[in-house]
Design an enzyme around this catalytic site. Structure first.
Site, PDB file in Angstrom:
ATOM      1  N   GLY A  46       0.846  -1.192   0.000  1.00 37.81           N
ATOM      2  CA  GLY A  46       0.000   0.000   0.000  1.00 37.81           C
ATOM      3  C   GLY A  46       0.876   1.234   0.000  1.00 37.81           C
ATOM      4  O   GLY A  46       2.061   1.164   0.356  1.00 37.81           O
ATOM      5  N   GLN A  51       3.220   9.899   1.385  1.00 33.15           N
ATOM      6  CA  GLN A  51       4.509   9.200   1.486  1.00 33.15           C
ATOM      7  C   GLN A  51       5.445   9.568   0.328  1.00 33.15           C
ATOM      8  O   GLN A  51       6.658   9.348   0.415  1.00 33.15           O
ATOM      9  CB  GLN A  51       4.312   7.684   1.526  1.00 33.15           C
ATOM     10  CG  GLN A  51       3.642   7.217   2.818  1.00 33.15           C
ATOM     11  CD  GLN A  51       3.444   5.720   2.841  1.00 33.15           C
ATOM     12  OE1 GLN A  51       2.478   5.226   2.285  1.00 33.15           O
ATOM     13  NE2 GLN A  51       4.372   4.995   3.457  1.00 33.15           N
ATOM     14  N   CYS A  93       5.899  -0.283   7.541  1.00 31.41           N
ATOM     15  CA  CYS A  93       5.577   0.917   6.782  1.00 31.41           C
ATOM     16  C   CYS A  93       6.808   1.334   5.988  1.00 31.41           C
ATOM     17  O   CYS A  93       7.912   1.367   6.532  1.00 31.41           O
ATOM     18  CB  CYS A  93       5.169   2.051   7.726  1.00 31.41           C
ATOM     19  SG  CYS A  93       4.718   3.571   6.862  1.00 31.41           S
ATOM     20  N   LEU A  94       6.610   1.670   4.730  1.00 35.66           N
ATOM     21  CA  LEU A  94       7.733   2.097   3.888  1.00 35.66           C
ATOM     22  C   LEU A  94       8.358   3.387   4.407  1.00 35.66           C
ATOM     23  O   LEU A  94       9.516   3.669   4.110  1.00 35.66           O
ATOM     24  CB  LEU A  94       7.259   2.277   2.442  1.00 35.66           C
ATOM     25  CG  LEU A  94       6.784   0.978   1.763  1.00 35.66           C
ATOM     26  CD1 LEU A  94       6.124   1.284   0.425  1.00 35.66           C
ATOM     27  CD2 LEU A  94       7.945   0.012   1.586  1.00 35.66           C
ATOM     28  N   HIS A 135      -4.388   1.421   7.713  1.00 33.35           N
ATOM     29  CA  HIS A 135      -3.012   1.928   7.828  1.00 33.35           C
ATOM     30  C   HIS A 135      -2.819   3.108   6.860  1.00 33.35           C
ATOM     31  O   HIS A 135      -2.272   4.150   7.236  1.00 33.35           O
ATOM     32  CB  HIS A 135      -2.044   0.775   7.513  1.00 33.35           C
ATOM     33  CG  HIS A 135      -0.604   1.156   7.385  1.00 33.35           C
ATOM     34  ND1 HIS A 135       0.366   0.709   8.263  1.00 33.35           N
ATOM     35  CD2 HIS A 135       0.060   1.932   6.478  1.00 33.35           C
ATOM     36  CE1 HIS A 135       1.538   1.201   7.886  1.00 33.35           C
ATOM     37  NE2 HIS A 135       1.387   1.940   6.816  1.00 33.35           N
ATOM     38  N   GLU A 136      -3.292   2.950   5.612  1.00 29.30           N
ATOM     39  CA  GLU A 136      -3.136   4.027   4.626  1.00 29.30           C
ATOM     40  C   GLU A 136      -3.979   5.243   5.002  1.00 29.30           C
ATOM     41  O   GLU A 136      -3.553   6.387   4.832  1.00 29.30           O
ATOM     42  CB  GLU A 136      -3.537   3.549   3.224  1.00 29.30           C
ATOM     43  CG  GLU A 136      -2.795   2.337   2.696  1.00 29.30           C
ATOM     44  CD  GLU A 136      -1.307   2.405   2.844  1.00 29.30           C
ATOM     45  OE1 GLU A 136      -0.745   3.513   2.923  1.00 29.30           O
ATOM     46  OE2 GLU A 136      -0.685   1.333   2.910  1.00 29.30           O
ATOM     47  N   HIS A 139      -2.315   7.467   7.347  1.00 27.90           N
ATOM     48  CA  HIS A 139      -1.350   8.377   6.703  1.00 27.90           C
ATOM     49  C   HIS A 139      -2.033   9.687   6.284  1.00 27.90           C
ATOM     50  O   HIS A 139      -1.428  10.758   6.354  1.00 27.90           O
ATOM     51  CB  HIS A 139      -0.719   7.733   5.472  1.00 27.90           C
ATOM     52  CG  HIS A 139       0.424   6.797   5.755  1.00 27.90           C
ATOM     53  ND1 HIS A 139       1.571   7.193   6.409  1.00 27.90           N
ATOM     54  CD2 HIS A 139       0.613   5.490   5.455  1.00 27.90           C
ATOM     55  CE1 HIS A 139       2.405   6.155   6.497  1.00 27.90           C
ATOM     56  NE2 HIS A 139       1.852   5.111   5.923  1.00 27.90           N
TER      57      HIS A 139
END
Ligand code: GNR
Ligand code: NI
Length: 171
Positions: A46, A51, A93-94, A135-136, A139
């Site tokens: 995702g 990000q 998480c990236l 999660h997204e 963000h």
């Protein structure tokens, strides 16, 4: 298509609240395709627009199960129902690379959003897809998965992240 640089914590841009998209047009579709390519390259399942530095309410998801690409695009997503039942998942998480922590979230959600063509859709999601979407969506509010952990656990992961960075820098 382009691979965009991914912002990592503690970059303050990750704490910005993203703004709704006004129009799903070709420029937005090109950007969403770049997000998807960036996500596949990382690799991740995702990615939220912030990000890659764009504070707009856009996210892409592809769980990449059994090697079949199944890209999903969510514009202006809203959770309109969440189950009382929770489920726990070891999230990563990236933007908080290579560290993982268990986060509890509603197991099932109903989400309303605009798709790639700007059409409104509603869908019920469960399992990893529900976890990833939440999660997204965090963000979009400037929230990271580590914010859901105890301070002790969060500090431990952030120290590990710094240690990984020092080792990579030295290599
Ligand atoms: O690649 C990712 N994996 C993941 C695993 C469990 C829960 C959430 C995620 S999302 C993450 C990519 C990312 O940072 N998206 O914001
Ligand atoms: Ni993330």
């Amino acid at each position: 298509m382009a691979i965009l640089p991914i912002i990592e914590t503690p970059d303050p841009r990750l704490r910005v609240k993203s703004k709704p998209v006004e129009q799903v047009d070709d420029a937005l579709r090109r950007f969403m395709d770049d997000m998807l390519e960036t996500m596949y390259d990382a690799p991740g399942i995702g990615l939220a627009a912030i990000q890659v530095g764009e504070p707009i309410r856009v996210l892409v998801i592809d769980l990449q199960e059994n090697d079949q690409k199944q890209p999903r695009y969510f514009v202006n997503p809203e959770i309109i129902w969440a189950s009382e039942e929770l489920s726990s998942y070891a999230e990563g998480c990236l933007s908080v690379p290579d560290v993982y922590g268990d986060v509890e979230r509603p197991a099932r959600i109903r989400v309303r959003y605009l798709d790639y063509n700007g059409e409104q859709r509603e869908e019920e999601l469960d399992d990893l897809l529900a976890t990833c979407l939440q999660h997204e969506m965090d963000h979009l509010e400037g929230i990271l998965f580590i914010d859901h952990l105890s301070k002790l656990k969060r500090d431990m992961l952030l120290r590990k992240l710094e240690k990984n960075r020092r080792q990579r820098g030295a290599a």
